[in-house]
Design a protein around this motif. Structure first.
Motif, PDB file in Angstrom:
ATOM      1  N   SER A   1       1.588  -3.633  -3.350  1.00 25.22           N
ATOM      2  CA  SER A   1       0.674  -2.782  -2.596  1.00 25.22           C
ATOM      3  C   SER A   1       0.542  -1.410  -3.233  1.00 25.22           C
ATOM      4  O   SER A   1      -0.570  -0.885  -3.361  1.00 25.22           O
TER       5      SER A   1
ATOM      6  N   ILE B   1      -4.277   1.547  -8.589  1.00 24.75           N
ATOM      7  CA  ILE B   1      -5.444   1.043  -9.318  1.00 24.75           C
ATOM      8  C   ILE B   1      -6.720   1.412  -8.562  1.00 24.75           C
ATOM      9  O   ILE B   1      -7.712   1.843  -9.161  1.00 24.75           O
ATOM     10  N   ALA B   2      -6.702   1.264  -7.239  1.00 27.48           N
ATOM     11  CA  ALA B   2      -7.865   1.650  -6.436  1.00 27.48           C
ATOM     12  C   ALA B   2      -8.148   3.141  -6.572  1.00 27.48           C
ATOM     13  O   ALA B   2      -9.308   3.562  -6.623  1.00 27.48           O
TER      14      ALA B   2
ATOM     15  N   THR C   1      -1.471  -1.729  -6.509  1.00 26.10           N
ATOM     16  CA  THR C   1      -2.881  -1.963  -6.223  1.00 26.10           C
ATOM     17  C   THR C   1      -3.548  -0.702  -5.684  1.00 26.10           C
ATOM     18  O   THR C   1      -4.696  -0.416  -6.018  1.00 26.10           O
TER      19      THR C   1
ATOM     20  N   MET D   1     -14.471   0.064  -5.694  1.00 27.44           N
ATOM     21  CA  MET D   1     -14.384  -1.382  -5.471  1.00 27.44           C
ATOM     22  C   MET D   1     -13.651  -1.653  -4.160  1.00 27.44           C
ATOM     23  O   MET D   1     -12.416  -1.718  -4.132  1.00 27.44           O
TER      24      MET D   1
ATOM     25  N   PRO E   1     -13.026  -4.345  -2.456  1.00 31.33           N
ATOM     26  CA  PRO E   1     -12.043  -5.435  -2.407  1.00 31.33           C
ATOM     27  C   PRO E   1     -10.650  -5.025  -2.877  1.00 31.33           C
ATOM     28  O   PRO E   1      -9.647  -5.522  -2.364  1.00 31.33           O
ATOM     29  N   VAL E   2     -10.578  -4.111  -3.826  1.00 34.35           N
ATOM     30  CA  VAL E   2      -9.269  -3.641  -4.305  1.00 34.35           C
ATOM     31  C   VAL E   2      -8.586  -2.832  -3.204  1.00 34.35           C
ATOM     32  O   VAL E   2      -7.381  -2.960  -2.972  1.00 34.35           O
ATOM     33  N   ASN E   3      -9.354  -2.005  -2.499  1.00 34.11           N
ATOM     34  CA  ASN E   3      -8.801  -1.233  -1.385  1.00 34.11           C
ATOM     35  C   ASN E   3      -8.285  -2.153  -0.284  1.00 34.11           C
ATOM     36  O   ASN E   3      -7.188  -1.942   0.252  1.00 34.11           O
TER      37      ASN E   3
ATOM     38  N   LEU F   1      -9.857   3.787  -9.814  1.00 37.98           N
ATOM     39  CA  LEU F   1     -11.253   3.348  -9.750  1.00 37.98           C
ATOM     40  C   LEU F   1     -12.075   4.210  -8.794  1.00 37.98           C
ATOM     41  O   LEU F   1     -13.256   3.946  -8.591  1.00 37.98           O
TER      42      LEU F   1
ATOM     43  N   ALA G   1      -7.377  -5.282  -0.582  1.00 40.44           N
ATOM     44  CA  ALA G   1      -6.204  -6.016  -1.072  1.00 40.44           C
ATOM     45  C   ALA G   1      -4.950  -5.152  -0.992  1.00 40.44           C
ATOM     46  O   ALA G   1      -3.884  -5.634  -0.593  1.00 40.44           O
ATOM     47  N   ALA G   2      -5.058  -3.874  -1.331  1.00 41.38           N
ATOM     48  CA  ALA G   2      -3.898  -2.979  -1.265  1.00 41.38           C
ATOM     49  C   ALA G   2      -3.393  -2.847   0.167  1.00 41.38           C
ATOM     50  O   ALA G   2      -2.187  -2.879   0.416  1.00 41.38           O
TER      51      ALA G   2
ATOM     52  N   THR H   1       0.797   3.385   0.950  1.00 40.34           N
ATOM     53  CA  THR H   1      -0.342   2.599   0.487  1.00 40.34           C
ATOM     54  C   THR H   1      -1.434   2.544   1.542  1.00 40.34           C
ATOM     55  O   THR H   1      -2.608   2.775   1.251  1.00 40.34           O
TER      56      THR H   1
END
Length: 106
Positions: free
Chosen positions: A22, A28-29, A25, A36, A38-40, A32, A42-43, A70
């Motif tokens: 988490s 990474i979000a 991810t 994006m 979907p990345v948020n 970015l 997913a985290a 997170t």
């Protein structure tokens, strides 16, 4: 020999794999810039899964702070992204007012 038995009776606690996933991810979000969703999402899901894993086995896993950080980071990123991005303008041509004193170019 006595210390060897003491180590076996109290296992070392590790960070929850879901908590680590988490926070990675979420970073990474953040890189970015929230572009994006979907990345948020997913985290946030990984953070919730990490909290559940830690709650089920607190003697084995740690990392509750990573999960909460997170979730907070993803929420803040989603709010800031929604504030910065302009709204979708479908049919904007119908609502545009022509400028005064400007003649169309032919």
């Amino acid at each position: 020999m006595h210390s060897d038995n003491a180590n076996r009776s109290s296992p070392r606690r590790h960070y929850s794999p879901w908590a680590m996933a988490s926070i990675v991810t979420a970073l990474i979000a953040l890189l970015l810039a929230g572009s994006m969703p979907p990345v948020n999402i997913a985290a946030a899901i990984f953070g919730i899964m990490g909290l559940r894993q830690i709650r089920r086995d607190p003697g084995r896993y740690i990392g509750r702070a990573f999960c909460w950080i997170t979730i907070a980071l993803v929420l803040i990123l989603a709010i800031l992204t929604a504030m910065v991005q302009p709204p979708l303008q479908e049919g904007a041509e119908q609502h545009m007012v022509p400028e005064q004193g400007v003649e169309p170019i032919e």
